[in-house]
Every structure is written in structure tokens, then in C-alpha cells.
Motif scaffolding. Structure first.
Motif, mmCIF file in Angstrom:
data_model
loop_
_atom_site.group_PDB
_atom_site.id
_atom_site.type_symbol
_atom_site.label_atom_id
_atom_site.label_comp_id
_atom_site.label_asym_id
_atom_site.label_seq_id
_atom_site.Cartn_x
_atom_site.Cartn_y
_atom_site.Cartn_z
ATOM 1 N N ARG A 216 18.306 42.436 27.260
ATOM 2 C CA ARG A 216 19.584 43.111 27.058
ATOM 3 C C ARG A 216 20.483 43.089 28.307
ATOM 4 N NH1 ARG A 216 18.920 46.557 22.372
ATOM 5 N NH2 ARG A 216 20.954 47.483 22.770
ATOM 6 N N GLY A 217 19.997 42.515 29.398
ATOM 7 C CA GLY A 217 20.822 42.382 30.592
ATOM 8 C C GLY A 217 21.606 41.087 30.640
ATOM 9 N N TYR A 218 21.699 40.395 29.493
ATOM 10 C CA TYR A 218 22.321 39.058 29.496
ATOM 11 C C TYR A 218 23.788 39.082 29.907
ATOM 12 C CZ TYR A 218 23.715 40.572 24.769
ATOM 13 O OH TYR A 218 24.208 41.275 23.702
ATOM 14 N N SER A 219 24.544 40.119 29.515
ATOM 15 C CA SER A 219 25.978 40.137 29.838
ATOM 16 C C SER A 219 26.206 40.262 31.340
ATOM 17 C CB SER A 219 26.695 41.270 29.100
ATOM 18 O OG SER A 219 26.206 42.529 29.497
ATOM 19 N N GLU A 220 25.300 40.942 32.026
ATOM 20 C CA GLU A 220 25.433 41.069 33.473
ATOM 21 C C GLU A 220 25.110 39.754 34.170
ATOM 22 O OE1 GLU A 220 23.051 44.434 34.399
ATOM 23 O OE2 GLU A 220 24.376 45.809 33.326
ATOM 24 N N MET A 221 24.245 38.949 33.554
ATOM 25 C CA MET A 221 23.954 37.638 34.126
ATOM 26 C C MET A 221 25.161 36.717 33.964
ATOM 27 S SD MET A 221 21.537 36.499 35.865
ATOM 28 C CE MET A 221 21.553 34.962 36.786
ATOM 29 N N THR A 222 25.811 36.762 32.805
ATOM 30 C CA THR A 222 27.041 35.995 32.601
ATOM 31 C C THR A 222 28.087 36.406 33.634
ATOM 32 O OG1 THR A 222 26.600 35.905 30.219
ATOM 33 C CG2 THR A 222 28.851 35.419 30.935
ATOM 34 N N PHE A 223 28.248 37.698 33.807
ATOM 35 C CA PHE A 223 29.190 38.271 34.769
ATOM 36 C C PHE A 223 28.878 37.794 36.197
ATOM 37 C CE2 PHE A 223 29.227 42.000 37.705
ATOM 38 C CZ PHE A 223 30.600 42.151 37.887
ATOM 39 N N SER A 224 27.611 37.839 36.568
ATOM 40 C CA SER A 224 27.203 37.452 37.913
ATOM 41 C C SER A 224 27.456 35.968 38.167
ATOM 42 C CB SER A 224 25.718 37.775 38.114
ATOM 43 O OG SER A 224 25.238 37.250 39.332
ATOM 44 N N ARG A 225 27.065 35.110 37.217
ATOM 45 C CA ARG A 225 27.250 33.664 37.417
ATOM 46 C C ARG A 225 28.734 33.300 37.471
ATOM 47 N NH1 ARG A 225 24.238 31.768 40.358
ATOM 48 N NH2 ARG A 225 24.937 29.676 39.775
ATOM 49 N N LEU A 226 29.550 33.982 36.683
ATOM 50 C CA LEU A 226 30.994 33.757 36.749
ATOM 51 C C LEU A 226 31.530 34.075 38.140
ATOM 52 C CD1 LEU A 226 32.554 34.985 33.382
ATOM 53 C CD2 LEU A 226 33.237 32.949 34.649
ATOM 54 N N ALA A 227 31.095 35.190 38.697
ATOM 55 C CA ALA A 227 31.561 35.584 40.025
ATOM 56 C C ALA A 227 31.130 34.578 41.084
ATOM 57 C CB ALA A 227 31.037 36.976 40.366
ATOM 58 N N VAL A 228 29.898 34.089 40.968
ATOM 59 C CA VAL A 228 29.375 33.141 41.952
ATOM 60 C C VAL A 228 30.046 31.775 41.811
ATOM 61 C CG1 VAL A 228 27.317 31.848 42.628
ATOM 62 C CG2 VAL A 228 27.155 34.310 42.226
ATOM 63 N N LEU A 229 30.111 31.261 40.588
ATOM 64 C CA LEU A 229 30.633 29.907 40.381
ATOM 65 C C LEU A 229 32.124 29.801 40.673
ATOM 66 C CD1 LEU A 229 28.763 28.970 37.082
ATOM 67 C CD2 LEU A 229 28.318 28.079 39.363
ATOM 68 N N THR A 230 32.876 30.860 40.415
ATOM 69 C CA THR A 230 34.322 30.827 40.661
ATOM 70 C C THR A 230 34.678 31.369 42.042
ATOM 71 O OG1 THR A 230 34.689 33.006 39.649
ATOM 72 C CG2 THR A 230 34.788 31.081 38.191
ATOM 73 N N GLN A 231 33.660 31.763 42.819
ATOM 74 C CA GLN A 231 33.864 32.274 44.186
ATOM 75 C C GLN A 231 34.839 33.452 44.203
ATOM 76 O OE1 GLN A 231 35.027 28.700 46.334
ATOM 77 N NE2 GLN A 231 32.895 28.098 46.641
ATOM 78 N N ALA A 232 34.533 34.441 43.388
ATOM 79 C CA ALA A 232 35.377 35.630 43.298
ATOM 80 C C ALA A 232 35.348 36.414 44.597
ATOM 81 C CB ALA A 232 34.908 36.516 42.148
ATOM 82 N N ARG A 233 36.455 37.065 44.890
ATOM 83 C CA ARG A 233 36.488 37.897 46.100
ATOM 84 C C ARG A 233 35.726 39.203 45.891
ATOM 85 N NH1 ARG A 233 39.935 42.216 45.695
ATOM 86 N NH2 ARG A 233 41.647 42.081 44.183
ATOM 87 N N GLU A 234 35.603 39.621 44.606
ATOM 88 C CA GLU A 234 34.878 40.856 44.313
ATOM 89 C C GLU A 234 34.467 40.855 42.845
ATOM 90 O OE1 GLU A 234 35.857 44.856 46.267
ATOM 91 O OE2 GLU A 234 36.617 45.160 44.224
ATOM 92 N N ALA A 235 33.293 41.404 42.579
ATOM 93 C CA ALA A 235 32.843 41.637 41.211
ATOM 94 C C ALA A 235 32.969 43.128 40.921
ATOM 95 C CB ALA A 235 31.395 41.174 41.045
ATOM 96 N N VAL A 236 33.511 43.459 39.756
ATOM 97 C CA VAL A 236 33.779 44.860 39.424
ATOM 98 C C VAL A 236 33.166 45.185 38.067
ATOM 99 C CG1 VAL A 236 35.545 46.640 39.132
ATOM 100 C CG2 VAL A 236 35.976 44.682 40.656
ATOM 101 N N ILE A 237 32.449 46.289 37.991
ATOM 102 C CA ILE A 237 31.916 46.773 36.714
ATOM 103 C C ILE A 237 32.615 48.076 36.375
ATOM 104 C CG2 ILE A 237 29.903 47.648 35.493
ATOM 105 C CD1 ILE A 237 28.173 45.747 37.011
ATOM 106 N N HIS A 238 33.225 48.129 35.192
ATOM 107 C CA HIS A 238 33.874 49.347 34.709
ATOM 108 C C HIS A 238 32.944 50.032 33.720
ATOM 109 C CE1 HIS A 238 37.781 48.180 36.441
ATOM 110 N NE2 HIS A 238 37.464 46.959 36.077
ATOM 111 N N LYS A 239 32.524 51.240 34.062
ATOM 112 C CA LYS A 239 31.650 52.028 33.199
ATOM 113 C C LYS A 239 32.340 53.337 32.836
ATOM 114 C CE LYS A 239 27.175 50.282 34.900
ATOM 115 N NZ LYS A 239 26.502 49.999 33.625
#
Length: 485
Positions: A216-239
Motif C-alpha cells: 500500500r506504499g506504492y503511491s509514495e514510491m511513485t512520488f519519490s521516483r518522480l522527485a529523484v528522476l526530475t531532480q526536484a528542489r523539494e518533495a512535499v506531502i500534503h496530509k
């Protein structure tokens, strides 16, 4: 200069708050764009597609996987469609957009029903085993929730004047199998972040299968790989909550303080207790590529949230958070023959626990006893215990429902801190069943009776957190709160 941002399921269920507090209030006030949003399914939808995350109550997948004699999963699928229709009506009202939204989800659900019906018929023949296909079924069903929420959000944002685009990583209409990284690169090669706001499905299809590794943690893995592959300046989680020093409902809103900075070690400890800021394997990629992670509260947009980095250490050694979990089962195996053969016992017990997909919060080991503390439901514990009794017929097995209260910090190397914590719990007239402290000095765990959990958290927070001068801070952070309209 872009950010990769993830929106949780509870927040997604309140579109107006997401739009007003996140989309229209970017961290860079000069542009609505230079952001990518990875979205979870609406709250409760994945539970109905798969199984309830906490209780284990079967959803469509659970019913399909457990019965070849009836088709109760069809009823569950129909009920799910009605619930998705209701969500669409709440979001779009009556009109053309509602019709399109219902047609979109109709196509997905009908395709899924056709696949499951065909598979059900196929597996009635002796040459085909259902178990061989269940992992694929689970992936297919999980993807429907994120496709639903992402498509809806794009249409709602377009209606409200935002140039949003739908990025479907589910692989629903493709016959190509590729790695997660390649699927992300392929989807983003023609997107212009200067003028488009991509909304991405939290589920992404890959040749290895995300759920086989991350469940069930798959969406966070998608989120993480997107941040790494696109070289994001910051990853943000809205809860729907911030992170705080403890549950304010237990220790009081005036005593709970916001956690402004911490590190990935602390995030991993919280995830282990079921209070996920981010899945540990997703955090690993961010940590390795020096991408900072910020956790923000959807309903308090002005709050800067919690910034998590790999190199942060508190200015003075101290406890930052008192957290924990109830409903943990201590499963104890004692065998006189274990002495001298601990590794063999440990390996086989772990394999059984993994087979039944139970999460291990902690464990104790001595010469002839191994105790695992499992965050799972009673049905799963009974299955594990039965399997252990069959494998180790001479062993004595015992189980007990307990709770774990944990003191966590980026640097807790304080002389006498364990003694201080134990004294605080003793003063609350609480019996400690077990204690764990690691050499890494980032957490201490206290196993207590479930009825003593609340008092244990309050006692530890008072002794280890409230003694510090944090300044005046009214905190509704760290645990779910109701959105303020």
C-alpha cells in the motif's frame, strides 16, 4: 526549480480545500506551475478495492481471492461503483462533467469486471491456478482508485481555470511492460512544467510490480521516483495533519509542539509505528539524492510544516516525538531446543510472518525465546500461530495484545535518558512489559498493556518533551483533525 507534491486520500476527498489551500497557494507566489501533483485515491476507496488497511475486512480483491465458489466480489464491485458515483456527484454536481466522470470510471470498472470474470472461468479448470494471477489482479484493482481521483482533479482544475493535465501511469491501455523509471520518463518527455500542472496517478504500472515490493506504499514510491528522476528542489506531502511532538488529544494542545525540522531516521521510526510520513523505501531515494521532504497540513496552508532532510541533527540532544501504536500482538515462541540454533528458528519464523504479510514493529530474542510484536489483525495472528505450531510442535506459543509507546529523536544521546523515561512511566503506575533501545540513539520503545498506552504517552511527553522550552505553540499537528471550512 519545480516541486513534486503528493496529496493524501483524506485531503483529496475535500477538493475545495485542496484547490484553495494548495493549488492557489503555491510556495512560489510568482506561478501556479513548476509543480507536479501525485494523488492518492479518495479516502476509503482503496480499502474497498483491496481490503481495509487496519481491520483486514476484504474488499473486491479479498473477496475474489478467497472464494471460487461464489461471486460476492461482483456485489462489492457494484457497491463500489455506486460509491464512486456519489463522490462524482458531490464533486461535479449534475451536468456534462458528471456524465463524463461517470463514463470514465464505468470503463475502468467494466474492464476490471471482464478481466476477473474471464480469470474466474479460466481457473475453474485444473490446469490454471488462481494464486499465480493474484498479484496482477491486486495491481489492476489498486490502479482504479488513483485513476479516478487524478482524472477528476484534472477536470475540476480545468473548470476552475488551471491548465492541468492528466498523467496516467497505470498502464491501463498499453501493452508495453517497462520499468517504473522508464514509464515516468516516457510520460513526462512532452510536458512543459512552465505552463502545465501535471496531476499524476499515485499507482504506476511497472514490469516488476510496485505492490509486490511496497504494497500500500506504492503511491509514495511513485512520488519519490518522480522527485529523484526530475531532480526536484523539494518533495512535499500534503496530509490532513502536521507532525507534532505527540497526539494533542492525549497530551493537550498547549503541550504538543510542532516538529519544524527532523531527519529521515525519525521518519523511518514513525513509519515503523504505522504513522507514515513516507514509506521507508521511498524515503531512501530522497535521502540518497539529497532531496528534502516537507510534510504540510492541507488545512493549515500558512504553516511551513515539517522539513525532513538527511543531515539534520537537533542542536541539543533531546526527544522530539512521543508516538506509538495500539493493537499490537506480542507473539512469543519458547523452545528449549532453540539454544544454539537461534538463527534457524529466527529465519523460519520470519519467513512465516512474511508469508502472512504481517508487519513487525519490534522483537525480543534470548537463548530460547523469540517474541515478535506484530501490527496486524487477530485473524492473521491466529494463522501465523497455527503455522508455527505445525512447524515447531514441541514449542510453547503465547500471544498477548499490547501497545508500544516510543520516544523518538534525531539525537537522543543523553546520559540517563532511559532511566528518566522508565521513572516517568513508573510514576504513572504503569507496568513495562518490555523495553528496547538501540545503539543508534534515535528511539526507545516501551511495551505496555494496551489500557496503559494513553498514560504512557502522557507520562513520557511530560518528562521528556515538555521540560524543554519550545515556545508558545498551539498545535493541531501530528494526528487527523477535522478540516475547518
Amino acid at each position: 526549480m519545480h516541486t513534486i507534491e503528493k496529496i493524501g486520500g483524506t485531503s483529496m476527498s475535500d477538493y475545495v480545500s485542496v484547490r484553495d489551500n494548495i493549488i492557489f497557494k503555491p510556495s512560489n507566489p510568482d506561478t501556479l506551475y513548476q509543480r507536479v501533483f501525485v494523488v492518492s485515491a479518495y479516502g476509503g476507496i482503496t480499502d474497498k478495492l483491496l481490503e481495509h488497511k487496519k481491520s483486514g475486512q476484504p474488499g473486491v480483491y479479498g473477496l475474489f481471492a478467497s472464494s471460487m465458489e461464489d461471486k460476492s466480489w461482483l456485489q462489492a464491485l457494484e457497491q463500489l461503483k455506486c460509491e464512486m458515483y456519489d463522490l462524482n456527484l458531490q464533486l461535479f454536481g449534475k451536468g456534462e462533467l458528471l456524465i463524463r466522470a461517470n463514463n470514465f470510471i464505468d470503463e475502468r470498472l467494466q474492464d476490471a469486471q471482464n478481466c476477473l470474470t474471464d480469470l474466474h472461468s479460466l481457473c475453474m479448470h485444473g490446469h490454471f491456478a488462481l494464486d499465480a494471477h493474484l498479484a496482477t489482479v491486486r495491481e489492476m484493482l489498486a490502479s482504479i482508485g488513483e485513476a479516478h481521483s487524478a482524472w477528476n482533479m484534472v477536470e475540476l482544475l480545468k473548470r476552475d481555470g488551471v491548465n492541468a493535465c492528466y498523467v496516467d501511469l497505470t498502464g491501463w491501455d498499453t501493452d508495453r511492460h517497462m520499468s517504473l523509471d522508464d514509464r515516468i520518463r516516457s510520460a513526462f518527455q512532452s510536458i512543459d512544467l512552465n505552463r502545465q500542472l501535471p496531476v499524476v496517478t499515485g499507482y504506476a504500472h511497472s514490469e516488476d510490480g510496485l505492490m509486490s515490493s511496497f504494497d500500500r506504499g506504492y503511491s509514495e514510491m511513485t512520488f519519490s521516483r518522480l522527485a529523484v528522476l526530475t531532480q526536484a528542489r523539494e518533495a512535499v506531502i500534503h496530509k490532513e495533519f502536521h507532525l507534532s511532538s505527540a497526539d494533542p488529544r492525549l497530551v493537550g494542545e498547549d503541550n504538543a509542539v510542532p516538529i519544524g525540522r527532523t531527519n529521515y531516521d525519525v521518519a523511518d521510526q514513525l513509519a515503523n509505528l504505522g504513522m507514515e510520513a513516507i514509506h521507508p523505501k521511498a524515503a531512501k531515494g530522497l535521502r540518497q539524492h539529497n532531496v528534502p521532504l516537507r510534510v504540510k497540513n492541507t488545512f493549515e496552508p500558512e504553516h511551513t510544516g515539517t522539513l525532513i532532510t538527511g543531515d539534520y541533527v537537533s542542536d541539543t540532544p533531546r526527544v522530539e516525538i512521543i508516538a506509538g501504536c495500539k493493537g499490537v500482538y506480542a507473539l512469543e515462541l519458547f523452545d528449549q531446543d532453540m539454544a544454539g540454533s537461534l538463527e534457524d528458528y529466527d529465519r523460519e519464523i520470519l519467513a512465516l510472518i512474511k508469508r502472512f504479510r504481517a508487519h513487525i514493529v519490534s522483537k525480543d530474542v534470548n537463548a530460547n525465546t523469540i517474541t515478535h510484536y506484530l501490527a496486524t489483525n487477530l485473524k492473521t495472528v491466529k494463522r501465523i500461530r497455527s503455522a508455527l505450531a505445525e512447524r515447531f510442535p514441541e514449542a510453547e506459543l503465547d500471544q498477548k495484545k499490547v501497545a508500544i509507546a516510543s520516544a523518538i529523536g534525531s539525537d537522543m544521546e543523553v546520559p540517563g535518558i532511559l532511566a528518566k523515561a522508565v521513572s516517568a512511566i513508573a510514576e504513572g503506575n504503569i507496568s513495562v512489559l518490555a523495553i528496547h533501545q538501540s545503539m543508534r540513539q534515535v528511539d526507545m520503545q516501551f511495551v505496555v498493556e494496551e489500557t496503559d498506552y494513553d498514560n504512557a504517552v502522557k507520562s513520557l511527553h511530560k518528562a521528556l518533551v515538555e521540560v524543554h522550552d519550545h515556545g508558545r505553540a498551539i498545535c493541531l499537528a501530528g494526528y487527523p483533525i477535522q478540516p475547518v471550512n
